[in-house]
Design a protein around this motif. Structure first.
Motif, short mmCIF file in Angstrom:
data_model
loop_
_atom_site.label_atom_id
_atom_site.label_comp_id
_atom_site.label_asym_id
_atom_site.label_seq_id
_atom_site.Cartn_x
_atom_site.Cartn_y
_atom_site.Cartn_z
N LYS A 184 5.44 -6.18 -15.80
CA LYS A 184 3.82 -6.21 -15.85
C LYS A 184 3.56 -6.54 -14.19
N PHE A 185 2.44 -6.06 -13.75
CA PHE A 185 2.05 -6.51 -12.41
C PHE A 185 0.28 -6.20 -12.64
N ILE A 186 -0.22 -6.93 -11.54
CA ILE A 186 -1.62 -6.79 -11.55
C ILE A 186 -2.13 -5.44 -11.10
N THR A 187 -3.18 -4.71 -11.68
CA THR A 187 -3.58 -3.69 -11.52
C THR A 187 -4.87 -3.93 -10.62
N PRO A 188 -5.00 -2.94 -9.46
CA PRO A 188 -5.92 -2.93 -8.30
C PRO A 188 -7.47 -2.89 -8.93
N ASP A 189 -7.64 -2.87 -10.26
CA ASP A 189 -8.96 -3.00 -10.52
C ASP A 189 -9.31 -4.37 -10.87
N THR A 190 -8.32 -5.38 -10.74
CA THR A 190 -8.26 -6.81 -11.06
C THR A 190 -9.21 -7.39 -9.69
N TYR A 191 -9.21 -6.72 -8.51
CA TYR A 191 -9.60 -7.24 -7.42
C TYR A 191 -10.46 -6.37 -6.63
N SER A 192 -10.83 -4.97 -7.24
CA SER A 192 -11.91 -4.15 -6.45
C SER A 192 -13.20 -4.17 -7.00
N VAL B 171 0.91 -1.15 -0.14
CA VAL B 171 -0.14 -0.10 0.06
C VAL B 171 1.19 1.12 -0.01
N PRO B 172 0.83 1.95 -1.09
CA PRO B 172 1.58 3.28 -1.15
C PRO B 172 1.19 4.17 0.17
N ASN B 173 2.20 5.05 0.63
CA ASN B 173 1.85 6.06 1.76
C ASN B 173 0.89 7.26 1.31
N LYS B 174 0.86 7.06 0.00
CA LYS B 174 -0.17 8.24 -0.79
C LYS B 174 -0.82 7.77 -2.00
N CYS B 175 -1.94 8.28 -2.26
CA CYS B 175 -2.75 7.70 -3.53
C CYS B 175 -2.06 7.84 -4.66
N VAL B 176 -2.23 7.03 -5.48
CA VAL B 176 -1.11 6.89 -6.91
C VAL B 176 -2.31 6.55 -7.82
N ASP B 177 -1.85 6.89 -9.09
CA ASP B 177 -2.38 6.56 -10.29
C ASP B 177 -2.06 5.18 -10.72
N TRP B 178 -2.62 4.08 -10.43
CA TRP B 178 -2.12 2.62 -10.70
C TRP B 178 -2.04 2.56 -12.37
N LEU B 179 -2.93 3.08 -13.12
CA LEU B 179 -3.03 2.85 -14.33
C LEU B 179 -1.98 3.46 -15.10
N GLN B 180 -1.56 4.68 -14.78
CA GLN B 180 -0.31 5.22 -15.26
C GLN B 180 1.16 4.58 -14.85
N ILE B 181 1.24 4.30 -13.80
CA ILE B 181 2.21 3.60 -13.14
C ILE B 181 2.72 2.36 -13.84
N SER B 182 1.09 1.51 -14.20
CA SER B 182 1.30 0.25 -14.91
C SER B 182 1.83 0.47 -16.35
N ASN B 183 1.27 1.51 -16.87
CA ASN B 183 1.65 1.72 -18.42
C ASN B 183 3.11 2.16 -18.42
N LYS B 184 3.62 2.94 -17.45
CA LYS B 184 5.22 3.17 -17.49
C LYS B 184 6.10 1.91 -17.47
N LEU B 185 5.51 0.91 -16.37
CA LEU B 185 6.31 -0.19 -16.08
C LEU B 185 6.20 -1.38 -17.46
N LYS B 186 4.94 -1.18 -17.93
CA LYS B 186 4.91 -2.08 -19.04
C LYS B 186 5.75 -1.81 -20.29
N SER B 187 5.95 -0.54 -20.36
CA SER B 187 6.97 -0.08 -21.47
C SER B 187 8.55 -0.56 -21.19
N LYS B 188 8.74 -0.59 -20.07
CA LYS B 188 10.03 -1.30 -19.66
C LYS B 188 10.13 -2.93 -19.44
N GLY B 189 8.76 -3.50 -20.11
CA GLY B 189 8.85 -4.85 -19.87
C GLY B 189 8.54 -5.31 -18.74
#
Length: 473
Positions: free
Chosen positions: A434-442, A414-432
């Motif tokens: 991948k992780f499961i985004t929160p919408d998968t279990y919310s 859990v991040p210490n402050k709210c973050v935009d997980w979709l934006q973070i996910s896209n940035k990491l995907k560009s680096k190859g």
């Protein structure tokens, strides 16, 4: 003491093969060549780590793989030795090749994938399972197994699972109370189809396991989300729903290690949930998806082990224990009429399970292979958990909060402050990565947390992925 055998290996940090596997393969090569002979003792993990200038946990992980595969044996207070009876070298190479091919196919677009807690397929007892499978076909009465069997599963296999549940998980069931399925998801589907009708309501943890939710909705049930905190699902939410909805048929829970947050449902809330279930007549569907891997003194017993609980369905799996590709799950209930309906439906969509595979796994249960594998793999995953915890502390200490899980194969971050997980996910995907985004279990609102599985990743890839996440956060 150190021996005459000199360990020679050049570690390739750029290799796709994890460092601990490079070490394990080098030792196997020396055993196969005769440089290391049966009975020879190996230097301790600390000495090997100093020699290779790497983290000791990496060496421990390599030795655990060799112990699990049968190349080495451990003698208490004496050390680690080359086993007297060695595995078939060609067969192990073949199994490793199969694992590599499967892994490469799955990782076609991403070189690092944080799953939701998959086991490490490289340590699966494939050689032993293949041997048991062959032995079954060599039996004189093998023709008797070629016909149709029981839709609830092989009788002897059901007895073995029942014995495990009764002796290790405190339950009181018999073979008439259990149905063997092709994985836990099939168990979930059969339960939903035989329990729910249109207009029924089912309470589900939020965040929670969406594949189960889909099974319930497919059967016509309507989902009602129950919030989760550090002690598990909130009983106040359950009570509120019970007062306002008349057709609550069941509640779906993961009390041992809540999915995805890994928290354990407290004893106080367990007892209250059982009381409410008995009072209002709803069924508790308990998904105990990773009971085997526990690093503390003992796992918490299932809700279904409480004798006062009147209505329950207990769902478990053997897939994480043996191998993910091996689809063996089971469902248990104290409602025999429900089991009969499950059997009838099972017969329509799948006349019977894989009776030959059930016999093979049964053989591994009887000869102690499964018990030994669980013990070794638990040590393997505990070492991996500690490595992951160290990496999180090193790279994300100031950015996230997490609790060290006492079992299972994943962390809840859990991040210490709210973050935009979709934006973070896209940035990491560009680096190859991948992780499961929160919408998968919310359920509907945004969840400010992610589940990071560590069981199937090498230490090198874990660090690379966690470091990339830290920089992105």
């Amino acid at each position: 003491m150190l021996r005459g055998w000199k360990f020679e290996i050049h570690l390739d940090e750029q290799s796709d093969k994890a460092v601990y596997l490079q070490i394990a393969d080098a030792i196997i090569k020396d055993i196969h060549s005769g440089r290391l002979k049966p009975g020879d003792a190996l230097p301790g993990s600390r000495n090997l780590a100093q020699l290779l200038k790497i983290n000791r946990n990496t060496v421990v992980e390599a030795l655990n793989v060799l112990l699990i595969e049968g190349w080495l044996i451990s003698k208490e207070r004496q050390g680690t030795f080359v086993a007297d009876t060695l595995p078939d070298f060609k067969e192990v190479q073949k199994n490793n090749l199969v694992t590599t091919v499967i892994k490469d196919t799955a990782s076609e677009h991403y070189h690092i994938q944080f799953d939701d807690g998959h086991p490490d397929s490289k340590i699966a007892p494939i050689t032993e399972l293949a041997r048991a499978y062959r032995q079954i076909f060599n039996q004189k009465a093998r023709w008797q197994m070629m016909g149709y069997g029981n839709e609830l599963g092989d009788s002897e296999f059901r007895k073995a699972i029942v014995q495990m549940l009764n002796h290790q998980r405190g339950m009181q069931v018999d073979e008439q109370s259990i149905c063997i399925t092709r994985g836990s998801q099939m168990a979930m589907y059969l339960t939903a189809q035989c329990l729910f009708t249109k207009g029924d309501y089912v309470l589900v943890e939020n965040p929670g396991y969406k594949p189960a939710w889909s099974a319930f909705e497919n059967a016509g049930a309507t989902l009602l989300p129950v919030r989760v905190d550090k002690d598990g699902l909130l009983i106040d939410d359950v009570i509120s729903y019970l007062k306002s909805h008349k057709k609550i048929k069941a509640i779906y829970v993961t009390p041992h290690r809540q999915y995805p947050t890994t928290v354990t449902l407290s004893l106080t809330r367990r007892l209250e949930l059982i009381r409410l279930s008995n009072k209002y007549g709803f069924t508790i569907i308990e998904d105990d998806y990773d009971n085997e891997f526990h690093f503390g003194y003992r796992p918490v017993l299932p809700l279904s082990s409480f004798t006062e609980l009147k209505n329950y369905v207990y769902i478990g799996t053997m897939s994480k224990v043996v191998a993910p590709a091996l689809r063996i799950g089971y469902l248990v209930s104290n409602d025999i009429s429900l089991i009969e309906r499950v059997g009838s439906l099972r017969k329509i969509i799948d006349v019977q399970g894989d009776s030959i595979m059930e016999q093979a796994v049964l053989q591994l249960i009887k000869d102690g292979t499964i018990k030994r594998h669980i013990k070794k793999s638990t040590n393997h995953y505990k070492a991996k958990r500690d490595v992951a915890s160290g990496l999180l502390k090193k790279h994300l200490k100031e950015k996230v909060t997490y609790i060290l899980p006492d079992g299972g194969l994943a962390f809840w971050i859990v991040p210490n402050k709210c973050v935009d997980w979709l934006q973070i996910s896209n940035k990491l995907k560009s680096k190859g990565i991948k992780f499961i985004t929160p919408d998968t279990y919310s359920f509907d609102e945004t969840i400010n947390g992610i589940r990071l599985g560590y069981g199937s990743l090498s230490e090198k890839k874990m660090e690379e992925g966690i470091l990339a996440l830290a920089k992105t956060l």
